[in-house]
Scaffold this active site. Structure first.
Site, mmCIF file in Angstrom:
data_model
loop_
_atom_site.group_PDB
_atom_site.id
_atom_site.type_symbol
_atom_site.label_atom_id
_atom_site.label_comp_id
_atom_site.label_asym_id
_atom_site.label_seq_id
_atom_site.Cartn_x
_atom_site.Cartn_y
_atom_site.Cartn_z
ATOM 1 N N GLY A 1 41.254 -35.939 30.243
ATOM 2 C CA GLY A 1 41.245 -35.821 31.694
ATOM 3 C C GLY A 1 41.750 -37.046 32.412
ATOM 4 O O GLY A 1 41.696 -37.108 33.633
ATOM 5 N N CYS A 2 42.243 -38.050 31.705
ATOM 6 C CA CYS A 2 42.672 -39.280 32.370
ATOM 7 C C CYS A 2 44.139 -39.164 32.727
ATOM 8 O O CYS A 2 44.967 -38.898 31.874
ATOM 9 C CB CYS A 2 42.434 -40.480 31.462
ATOM 10 S SG CYS A 2 42.962 -42.031 32.190
ATOM 11 N N GLY A 3 44.475 -39.409 33.972
ATOM 12 C CA GLY A 3 45.846 -39.225 34.398
ATOM 13 C C GLY A 3 46.608 -40.503 34.624
ATOM 14 O O GLY A 3 47.787 -40.451 34.924
ATOM 15 N N CYS B 1 45.917 -43.786 32.682
ATOM 16 C CA CYS B 1 45.788 -44.846 31.692
ATOM 17 C C CYS B 1 47.163 -45.337 31.262
ATOM 18 O O CYS B 1 48.005 -44.560 30.822
ATOM 19 C CB CYS B 1 45.019 -44.347 30.476
ATOM 20 S SG CYS B 1 43.371 -43.760 30.854
#
Length: 276
Positions: free
Chosen positions: A119-121, A123
């Site tokens: 879900g990390c957009g 990094c």
């Protein structure tokens, strides 16, 4: 709903595991079999050069690669993607994307080495200008009735096949102006689900400006930015938006709705795009 719009979960999307269930504070006497969502490293390569690695559900990866390429501004149009090949590896999956030479040259000027958690957009983004990059303002379109938005959100929940099995995935859906859900994509990451949806939309004869996107998550600014980049003017989320998401929505002519549940919603930007 037509089956082509709602892919059935495959064995690659989830796995069986043993679980001891607790009911009313009491641990069960024996383990039971449960289904859990798969989470796989997916590396995106453009013209042979590694660009980003995300943790994703290993389904609809061609849609994911195309949607990510469009929403991240790597390509300007689907035709800029000349080919996509999914290559399984022993420790993950490599998606090899061939793009036009002009897009490849532009990509080299803003290399992004991104290792994303679920879900990390963001990094690994190297500069602040890459975070809040400029995207085109979404064109005006006829207002969509609020009851259609509410109806579509309810329908999306009934179309989350992988979530029904695992309870661990987000969904992004496309619905027309009447609130009829036409397309659903799921992933352990909310950004990935949206990218898969945008990629699938790019392959179908659907007028994106005539409907809405719905997501089973909060609305972060990246979600708004991805919708604007895809020319989508309405984003409805089941949870809250962030302040930055609202500002981006205001600047890109995107109607942003949050807390869309049952008969309730909060409209945070461009209410003129929503007909009461």
């Amino acid at each position: 709903m037509d089956r082509m719009y709602r892919p059935a979960p495959s064995r690659a999307d989830c796995a069986d595991t043993a679980v001891l269930r607790v009911r009313g504070g009491t641990v069960g006497a024996a383990a039971q079999i449960d289904r859990v969502a798969e989470e796989t490293p997916v590396a995106l390569e453009y013209n042979g050069i590694s660009h980003a690695t995300m943790l994703a559900t290993p389904a609809d990866l061609e849609d994911f690669a195309l949607g990510f390429s469009l929403t991240e501004g790597i390509v300007d149009r689907p035709a800029d993607v000349r080919g996509i090949e999914v290559v399984p590896q022993f420790n993950g999956i490599v998606v090899q994307v061939e793009i036009s030479s002009a897009c490849a040259a532009r990509l080299k000027t803003r290399r992004r080495a991104m290792a994303g958690r679920t879900g990390c957009g963001l990094c690994g983004v190297e500069t602040l200008s890459e975070v809040l990059r400029q995207v085109a303002t979404v064109a005006d379109a006829p207002a969509v009735p609020l009851p259609a938005v509410l109806r579509a959100m309810r329908a999306m929940r009934g179309s989350q096949a992988l979530h029904d099995i695992t309870g661990a995935t987000h969904a992004a859906a496309w619905a027309d102006a009447d609130g009829q859900v036409q397309l659903v994509r799921e992933d352990v990451g909310r950004h990935n689900a949206l990218d898969k949806l945008v990629g699938a939309l790019a392959r179908l004869p659907i007028a994106r400006h005539d409907g809405m996107v719905l997501v089973s998550s909060r609305a972060s600014f990246e979600m708004v930015q991805k919708c604007a980049a895809a020319g989508i003017g309405i984003l409805a989320a089941v949870s809250a938006p962030t302040a930055l998401a609202i500002r981006v929505a205001q600047n890109t002519n995107v109607a942003l709705l949050g807390f869309v549940r049952n008969a309730d919603a909060a409209i945070y930007s461009h209410p003129e795009r929503i007909q009461p």
